[in-house]
Design an enzyme around this catalytic site. Structure first.
Site, PDB file in Angstrom:
ATOM      1  CG  HIS A 211      -7.513   5.325  -3.432  1.00  0.00           C
ATOM      2  ND1 HIS A 211      -7.449   5.095  -2.073  1.00  0.00           N
ATOM      3  CD2 HIS A 211      -6.445   6.114  -3.740  1.00  0.00           C
ATOM      4  CE1 HIS A 211      -6.385   5.715  -1.583  1.00  0.00           C
ATOM      5  NE2 HIS A 211      -5.771   6.337  -2.568  1.00  0.00           N
TER       6      HIS A 211
ATOM      7  CB  CYS B   3      -8.651   6.692   0.963  1.00  0.00           C
ATOM      8  SG  CYS B   3     -10.064   5.956   0.095  1.00  0.00           S
TER       9      CYS B   3
END
Length: 326
Positions: free
Chosen positions: A286, A37
């Site tokens: 994230h 990510c």
């Protein structure tokens, strides 16, 4: 001003176009290939950087590139063309993952990384065009990458004993800001350009006084970039503890107050991308991002998903990286 003129112009500045030459809906999301990510958000932010996208879509680089083996600019050109011309719902950024070790030795395909570190390495890899590293510093600042993202910082050192002044200049592609005591981006920038007193172990040797003295050191933006990229440092210390407070940032930013010369018209920049880190510490969590597409609308990009959103949602985020275009 204050620097030696470049011996060679690597890319004509007049050919850089800041407005989108093609307007369309945003491209697809990017598949997460296992803790990637942090790579996806940077690829998306670079894809929606108008002057870079215009250049890569023109294919001017690949037509003239004679680089043998790895070339980050060729990889980005292929990636941007694929994203902005694809009708798929999501694509696999396989070429970037395949050559990850050439972008940065610290990156591994199945290991989480930091978005800011990947941005630094990606821009450095794009900047390191064949033969450019052998040129003088001024000439190296004429690459397409530096002309888009690069500016100059001025460092002024003042001896507090004799009041002697010494100036030096340093090229930059992004600025890292301390936000420990800042509630807004403008406060952090004001702190960045505020003179700092250095004494004790940090003393400098003054040529005039011929001894180590207490000095005042001040950074200012001496030459503005076309794209101003800022990292709001959220690592509280080396343990990975995260600074999670909200730092206000504007849709439009004036860089004039932070310049070496603050006279003149405002230097206005418009926000076009934001990277956000979610998680309790800097060592996990994230990354996702918000980007402004060529159709003028904002989208939240979270790996494979691309969702329309408004500017109010964009400005309420716990931002980590901010991208502003002149």
């Amino acid at each position: 001003k204050g620097m030696t003129p470049p011996q060679r112009i690597l890319f004509p500045p007049e050919e850089i176009c800041m407005d989108w030459q093609q307007r369309q809906r945003p491209g697809p999301g990017l598949c997460n290939l296992g803790s990637t990510c942090y790579i996806n958000v940077i690829l998306q932010c670079l894809t929606y950087t108008p002057p870079l996208a215009n250049y890569l879509l023109s294919r001017e680089h690949s037509r003239l590139c004679f680089q043998q083996g790895f070339c980050m600019m060729c990889i980005m050109e292929a990636h941007v063309r694929k994203v902005l011309r694809s009708s798929a719902s999501a694509i696999w950024p396989r070429a970037v993952i395949r050559d990850l070790k050439f972008i940065g030795e610290e990156f591994e395909p199945d290991t989480a990384g930091d978005a800011f570190e990947f941005l630094c390495c990606a821009l450095k890899a794009m900047q390191s065009l064949s033969g450019s590293s052998n040129l003088d510093i001024s000439s190296q600042t004429t690459t397409i990458v530096h002309q888009i993202f690069g500016g100059l910082l001025k460092s002024r050192v003042t001896c507090l004993r004799c009041q002697g002044v010494s100036d030096s200049y340093k090229a930059f592609l992004h600025i890292l800001l301390d936000i420990k005591e800042a509630s807004s981006l403008t406060e952090a920038l004001e702190d960045f350009v505020t003179p700092k007193q250095l004494d004790g172990k940090n003393c400098f040797k003054c040529r005039k006084c011929e001894k180590k003295v207490t000095i005042s050191k001040r950074f200012t933006v001496h030459q503005v970039p076309k794209v101003f990229t800022v990292c709001l440092e959220r690592a509280a210390d080396h343990t990975g503890k995260k600074i999670s407070m909200f730092v206000e940032y504007p849709e439009y930013l004036d860089l004039l107050p932070y310049m070496s010369d603050t006279a003149g018209e405002p230097l206005l920049y418009s926000l076009y991308a934001v990277v956000v880190h979610s998680g309790d510490t800097c060592l996990d969590g994230h990354f996702f991002c918000y980007t402004k597409a060529s159709n003028g609308l904002w989208y939240k990009m979270d790996d494979e998903s691309v969702d329309n959103c408004g500017i109010h949602a964009v400005l309420r985020q716990q931002a980590y990286l901010l991208f502003y275009a002149r």
